[in-house]
Design a protein around this motif. Structure first.
Motif, PDB file in Angstrom:
ATOM      1  N   ILE A  12       0.845  -1.279  -0.016  1.00 48.78           N
ATOM      2  CA  ILE A  12      -0.229  -0.042   0.250  1.00 48.78           C
ATOM      3  C   ILE A  12       0.947   1.190   0.196  1.00 48.78           C
ATOM      4  CG2 ILE A  12      -1.892   1.221   1.026  1.00 48.78           C
ATOM      5  CD1 ILE A  12      -2.657  -1.500   0.072  1.00 48.78           C
ATOM      6  N   VAL A  13       0.886   1.846  -1.025  1.00 53.16           N
ATOM      7  CA  VAL A  13       1.497   3.051  -1.189  1.00 53.16           C
ATOM      8  C   VAL A  13       1.067   4.459  -1.231  1.00 53.16           C
ATOM      9  CG1 VAL A  13       3.152   4.268  -2.720  1.00 53.16           C
ATOM     10  CG2 VAL A  13       2.995   1.725  -2.773  1.00 53.16           C
ATOM     11  N   GLY A  14       1.153   5.453  -0.304  1.00 49.47           N
ATOM     12  CA  GLY A  14       0.622   6.495  -0.067  1.00 49.47           C
ATOM     13  C   GLY A  14       1.236   7.703  -0.841  1.00 49.47           C
ATOM     14  N   PRO A  15       0.500   8.795  -0.827  1.00 53.19           N
ATOM     15  CA  PRO A  15       0.913   9.786  -1.573  1.00 53.19           C
ATOM     16  C   PRO A  15       2.273  10.341  -1.565  1.00 53.19           C
ATOM     17  CG  PRO A  15      -0.461  10.794   0.084  1.00 53.19           C
ATOM     18  CD  PRO A  15      -0.457   9.370   0.256  1.00 53.19           C
ATOM     19  N   ALA A  16       3.248  10.697  -2.520  1.00 56.57           N
ATOM     20  CA  ALA A  16       4.349  11.308  -2.451  1.00 56.57           C
ATOM     21  C   ALA A  16       4.429  12.776  -2.584  1.00 56.57           C
ATOM     22  CB  ALA A  16       4.951  10.812  -3.710  1.00 56.57           C
ATOM     23  N   ASP A  17       5.190  13.368  -1.693  1.00 53.29           N
ATOM     24  CA  ASP A  17       5.098  14.903  -1.466  1.00 53.29           C
ATOM     25  C   ASP A  17       3.764  15.296  -1.161  1.00 53.29           C
ATOM     26  OD1 ASP A  17       8.056  14.570  -1.972  1.00 53.29           O
ATOM     27  OD2 ASP A  17       7.419  14.597  -4.216  1.00 53.29           O
ATOM     28  N   GLY A  18       3.135  14.712  -0.482  1.00 56.42           N
ATOM     29  CA  GLY A  18       1.569  15.321  -0.216  1.00 56.42           C
ATOM     30  C   GLY A  18       0.735  15.511  -1.392  1.00 56.42           C
ATOM     31  N   ARG A  19       1.083  14.958  -2.464  1.00 55.44           N
ATOM     32  CA  ARG A  19       0.122  15.198  -3.934  1.00 55.44           C
ATOM     33  C   ARG A  19      -0.944  14.098  -3.526  1.00 55.44           C
ATOM     34  NH1 ARG A  19       4.713  14.366  -6.435  1.00 55.44           N
ATOM     35  NH2 ARG A  19       4.419  12.396  -7.065  1.00 55.44           N
ATOM     36  N   GLN A  20      -2.146  14.745  -3.120  1.00 52.78           N
ATOM     37  CA  GLN A  20      -3.325  13.937  -3.276  1.00 52.78           C
ATOM     38  C   GLN A  20      -4.762  14.494  -3.681  1.00 52.78           C
ATOM     39  OE1 GLN A  20      -3.306  13.431   1.141  1.00 52.78           O
ATOM     40  NE2 GLN A  20      -4.718  14.993   1.489  1.00 52.78           N
ATOM     41  N   ILE A  21      -5.544  13.722  -3.875  1.00 56.97           N
ATOM     42  CA  ILE A  21      -6.926  14.076  -4.242  1.00 56.97           C
ATOM     43  C   ILE A  21      -7.959  14.089  -3.258  1.00 56.97           C
ATOM     44  CG2 ILE A  21      -8.831  13.860  -6.016  1.00 56.97           C
ATOM     45  CD1 ILE A  21      -6.624  12.609  -7.861  1.00 56.97           C
ATOM     46  N   GLU A  22      -8.759  15.019  -2.850  1.00 59.12           N
ATOM     47  CA  GLU A  22      -9.530  14.876  -1.687  1.00 59.12           C
ATOM     48  C   GLU A  22     -11.093  14.399  -2.682  1.00 59.12           C
ATOM     49  OE1 GLU A  22     -10.044  18.714   0.352  1.00 59.12           O
ATOM     50  OE2 GLU A  22      -8.235  18.125   1.531  1.00 59.12           O
ATOM     51  N   VAL A  23     -11.872  13.667  -1.865  1.00 61.07           N
ATOM     52  CA  VAL A  23     -13.026  12.943  -2.228  1.00 61.07           C
ATOM     53  C   VAL A  23     -14.156  13.481  -1.167  1.00 61.07           C
ATOM     54  CG1 VAL A  23     -14.251  10.922  -2.600  1.00 61.07           C
ATOM     55  CG2 VAL A  23     -11.800  10.940  -2.980  1.00 61.07           C
TER      56      VAL A  23
END
Length: 481
Positions: A12-23
């Motif tokens: 399970i790989v989380g977001p790199a450098d805080g790059r994420q999409i909110e749902v």
């Protein structure tokens, strides 16, 4: 708010450098979770994992693969309450709709898990002495699945189950609006025993990673469900490559009510087909074609039912329609209806919504309209709770109206005449045809897919899906001198 990571190479790989999409929850606008926003540069790792996974999964053998899918189905059923709740919050479906989706997802894994015990080849005659031949079905390798937001668990299950049963490794990209439930499903499949690299998830914006997702040289097939413009562009992009393409796209589905129809049955079924899931189905009924001899009676009956529809949050009691998936979808539907009204459409019936409801969430007023065949609402997919009605004189005009569309996904006829029913089945230019049943609701073992701008040569579901996810090898064996 929880952040879910992608399953890549068994981790399970989380977001790199805080790059994420909110749902967000479309009923409230509340942020309910987040997922990584992958970049093009990160996809190489995904396909490296899938390439290795494809080799391991093929060697696993069909019976062991089937066992994993059946175990996954059991986990889906065991965790149904949690999965149902997530679909309601993420996509906006009513609780009943979301619960039905979870059950169907489990059935896909059960069905294709059992299909692993079916023959995957056969002996064929060979004219040469002492020789026998065979044809063998084998996996393609790495396949890419691109899934939509309207059935965020069911559609991934519909594609994953046959792809995995056939022995392929999968890279799956869920819709940006509803990625959480797909990541939960991937985690369930991982716990059920899918080996590392066999299933990999990719979350991110299609505009940033879409091309790279299908351009990798290791991709052997792409299965896409979504809009017709995107699907057609995908077909063009992959043309000339040895890559299979399956596109399940838009629809402008018609229901015909002939003069001899049971009107009470027709109204009940059409209401389900048009307004279930807030009209957000590719198979939703959006065109109602009625024989003029029964038009007044049917209009009265269906207008009463439409006016009584209850709209609200999917987890509220007594709600018939939840919100649409997003504010963008809400605005698009409202804009299309306004355009249609400006072109001459008129409102037959619509319920009164709770004051302030459309401001609080992505809610849309369901509506029954009258329009003609020149109106944009006749031609264009709305993907919302909008049903338009026209009148025709007899069967010939009805079938001409059904086929007056660039789309060819699903159609239905309501009649008590066996002759009319059989003629409709023969003449309707759609991939799915119903008699006294809705345009929606096709079961897991029914081949599914449309004609014209609604689909591609490859159908989904049933044994047809396994044809898409496998290739045929012919072998000849000389056993003697």
């Amino acid at each position: 708010m929880s952040t879910l990571g992608n399953l890549i190479g068994g981790e399970i790989v989380g977001p790199a450098d805080g790059r994420q999409i909110e749902v967000t929850n479309p009923a409230t606008g509340e942020t309910i979770g987040a997922v990584p926003a992958l970049t093009r540069d990160e996809l190489g790792r995904v396909f490296d994992a899938a390439e290795a996974g494809a080799k391991a999964w093929r060697a696993t053998g069909p019976l062991a693969r089937g066992r994993v899918l059946i175990d996954a189905a059991a986990l889906v059923r065991a965790e149904a309450a949690e999965l149902t709740d997530l679909i309601v919050r993420e996509m906006g479906k009513t609780r009943a709709e979301a619960s039905g989706e979870v059950g169907k997802a489990a059935e896909f894994f059960e069905y294709y898990g059992g299909m692993a015990r079916q023959p995957y080849g056969e002996l064929i005659a060979d004219a040469r002495p002492g020789t026998y031949a065979m044809q063998i079905r084998e996996p393609l390798g790495v396949v890419v699945l691109i899934t939509p937001w309207n059935d965020p668990l069911l559609t991934p299950a519909r594609k994953l189950a046959p792809a995995l049963s056939a022995g392929n490794a999968v890279v799956i990209k869920p819709a940006t609006e509803t990625p959480l439930i797909t990541l939960r499903l991937a985690e369930i499949l991982h716990r059920a025993g899918v080996p590392a690299g066999v299933l990999n998830t990719v979350t991110g914006r299609g505009s940033e990673i879409g091309d790279a997702l299908v351009d990798d040289h290791r991709v052997r097939a792409v299965s896409f469900t979504g809009s017709t413009p995107v699907g057609l562009e995908l077909q063009r992009r992959l043309a000339g490559r040895a890559v299979r393409v399956q596109t399940e796209m838009g629809g402008k589905n018609a229901a015909v009510v002939l003069a001899d129809a049971d009107l009470d049955l027709a109204v009940s079924v059409i209401m389900t087909g048009a307004f279930g899931q807030a009209g957000q189905r590719c198979t939703a009924t959006s065109r109602l074609i009625v024989d003029r001899r029964v038009a007044d009676a049917l209009r009265t009956k269906i207008a009463e039912r439409v006016g009584a529809l209850r709209v609200g949050a999917g987890d509220a009691d007594g709600v018939d329609l939840g919100p649409v998936v997003s504010r963008a979808a809400q605005a698009d539907i409202q804009s299309r209806v306004e355009r249609g009204l400006a072109e001459g459409a008129s409102v037959i019936s619509a319920p009164t919504l709770e004051p302030g409801l459309t401001e609080r969430g992505a809610f849309v007023q369901p509506v029954l309209l009258a329009f003609d065949r020149q109106n944009s609402l006749w031609r264009e997919e709305v993907f919302g709770p909008v049903l338009g009605m026209i009148e025709v004189d007899g069967f010939d005009e009805a079938i001409a109206a059904v086929n007056d569309s660039v789309y060819g996904l699903s159609s239905a006829v309501f009649t008590e005449s066996l002759a009319s029913a059989n003629r409709f089945i023969d003449e309707a230019d759609t991939g799915q045809v119903s008699v006294n049943q809705p345009t929606i609701g096709w079961d897991i073992h029914h081949p599914f897919g449309g004609f014209k701008d609604s689909g591609s040569p490859f159908k989904e579901q049933g044994s047809e899906a396994l044809r898409f996810y496998s290739r045929v090898k012919t072998a000849a064996v000389r056993s003697g001198a």
